[in-house]
Design an enzyme around this catalytic site. Structure first.
Site, PDB file in Angstrom:
ATOM      1  N   LYS A  23       0.855  -1.178   0.000  1.00 54.45           N
ATOM      2  CA  LYS A  23       0.000   0.000   0.000  1.00 54.45           C
ATOM      3  C   LYS A  23       0.896   1.234   0.000  1.00 54.45           C
ATOM      4  O   LYS A  23       1.838   1.311   0.794  1.00 54.45           O
ATOM      5  CB  LYS A  23      -0.881   0.008   1.251  1.00 54.45           C
ATOM      6  CG  LYS A  23      -1.879   1.136   1.310  1.00 54.45           C
ATOM      7  CD  LYS A  23      -2.617   1.196   2.634  1.00 54.45           C
ATOM      8  CE  LYS A  23      -3.374  -0.064   2.921  1.00 54.45           C
ATOM      9  NZ  LYS A  23      -4.147   0.003   4.193  1.00 54.45           N
ATOM     10  N   CYS A  41       0.745  15.267  -5.400  1.00 54.54           N
ATOM     11  CA  CYS A  41       0.113  14.614  -6.554  1.00 54.54           C
ATOM     12  C   CYS A  41      -1.096  13.779  -6.152  1.00 54.54           C
ATOM     13  O   CYS A  41      -1.057  13.039  -5.179  1.00 54.54           O
ATOM     14  CB  CYS A  41       1.139  13.720  -7.262  1.00 54.54           C
ATOM     15  SG  CYS A  41       0.479  12.831  -8.681  1.00 54.54           S
ATOM     16  N   CYS A  43      -2.861  12.500  -9.104  1.00 54.19           N
ATOM     17  CA  CYS A  43      -3.169  11.820 -10.372  1.00 54.19           C
ATOM     18  C   CYS A  43      -2.347  10.545 -10.561  1.00 54.19           C
ATOM     19  O   CYS A  43      -2.590   9.799 -11.491  1.00 54.19           O
ATOM     20  CB  CYS A  43      -2.937  12.756 -11.557  1.00 54.19           C
ATOM     21  SG  CYS A  43      -1.194  13.051 -11.973  1.00 54.19           S
ATOM     22  N   CYS A  52       3.701  16.827  -6.758  1.00 55.10           N
ATOM     23  CA  CYS A  52       3.184  17.113  -8.102  1.00 55.10           C
ATOM     24  C   CYS A  52       4.307  17.683  -8.960  1.00 55.10           C
ATOM     25  O   CYS A  52       5.053  18.544  -8.511  1.00 55.10           O
ATOM     26  CB  CYS A  52       2.047  18.126  -7.985  1.00 55.10           C
ATOM     27  SG  CYS A  52       1.473  18.808  -9.550  1.00 55.10           S
ATOM     28  N   HIS A  56      -0.198  16.047 -14.300  1.00 51.70           N
ATOM     29  CA  HIS A  56      -1.665  15.968 -14.381  1.00 51.70           C
ATOM     30  C   HIS A  56      -2.198  16.711 -15.605  1.00 51.70           C
ATOM     31  O   HIS A  56      -3.247  16.358 -16.129  1.00 51.70           O
ATOM     32  CB  HIS A  56      -2.305  16.507 -13.092  1.00 51.70           C
ATOM     33  CG  HIS A  56      -1.956  17.920 -12.783  1.00 51.70           C
ATOM     34  ND1 HIS A  56      -0.872  18.278 -12.009  1.00 51.70           N
ATOM     35  CD2 HIS A  56      -2.538  19.065 -13.182  1.00 51.70           C
ATOM     36  CE1 HIS A  56      -0.808  19.601 -11.923  1.00 51.70           C
ATOM     37  NE2 HIS A  56      -1.814  20.095 -12.634  1.00 51.70           N
TER      38      HIS A  56
HETATM   39 FE1  FES Z   1      -0.229  14.464 -10.255  1.00 52.49          FE
HETATM   40 FE2  FES Z   1       0.072  17.061 -10.497  1.00 52.49          FE
HETATM   41  S1  FES Z   1      -1.483  16.044  -9.491  1.00 52.49           S
HETATM   42  S2  FES Z   1       1.356  15.517 -11.222  1.00 52.49           S
END
Ligand code: FES
Length: 75
Positions: A23, A41, A43, A52, A56
Site C-alpha cells: 500500500k 500529486c 493523479c 506534483c 496531471h
Molecule cells: Fe499528479 Fe500534479 S497532481 S502531477
C-alpha cells in the site's frame, strides 16, 4: 438526464509508483514543509511522487479527466 460512464481499468489507478509496496502511504508534517505551499500529486502520474510535477496536465488532456494536486500550506 446526465449519464456518466466510469471506466475502471483492471490495473487500477496507479500505473507504476512503488508497485512493490502493498500500500502506498505517505505522511507529511506540515511544520516541516520547506515552501509556503507544496503541491502533492493526486493523479499518480508524477515522476516526483508524492509531489506534483505538473504531469496531471498531460493526463487531463489525454483522458478528459480533471485531476489536480492537493496543496499543503505551511501553518
Ligand atoms: Fe499528479 Fe500534479 S497532481 S502531477
Amino acid at each position: 438526464k446526465l449519464r456518466r460512464t466510469v471506466i475502471v481499468r483492471a490495473e487500477g489507478i496507479n500505473p507504476e509508483i512503488r508497485k512493490s509496496e502493498e500500500k502506498v502511504v505517505d505522511s507529511v508534517d506540515l511544520t516541516q514543509l520547506s515552501k509556503a505551499v507544496t503541491p502533492y500529486c493526486r493523479c499518480w502520474r508524477s515522476k516526483t511522487f508524492p509531489l506534483c510535477d505538473g504531469s496531471h496536465v498531460k493526463h487531463n488532456k489525454a483522458t478528459g479527466d480533471n485531476v489536480g494536486p492537493l496543496l499543503l500550506k505551511k501553518p
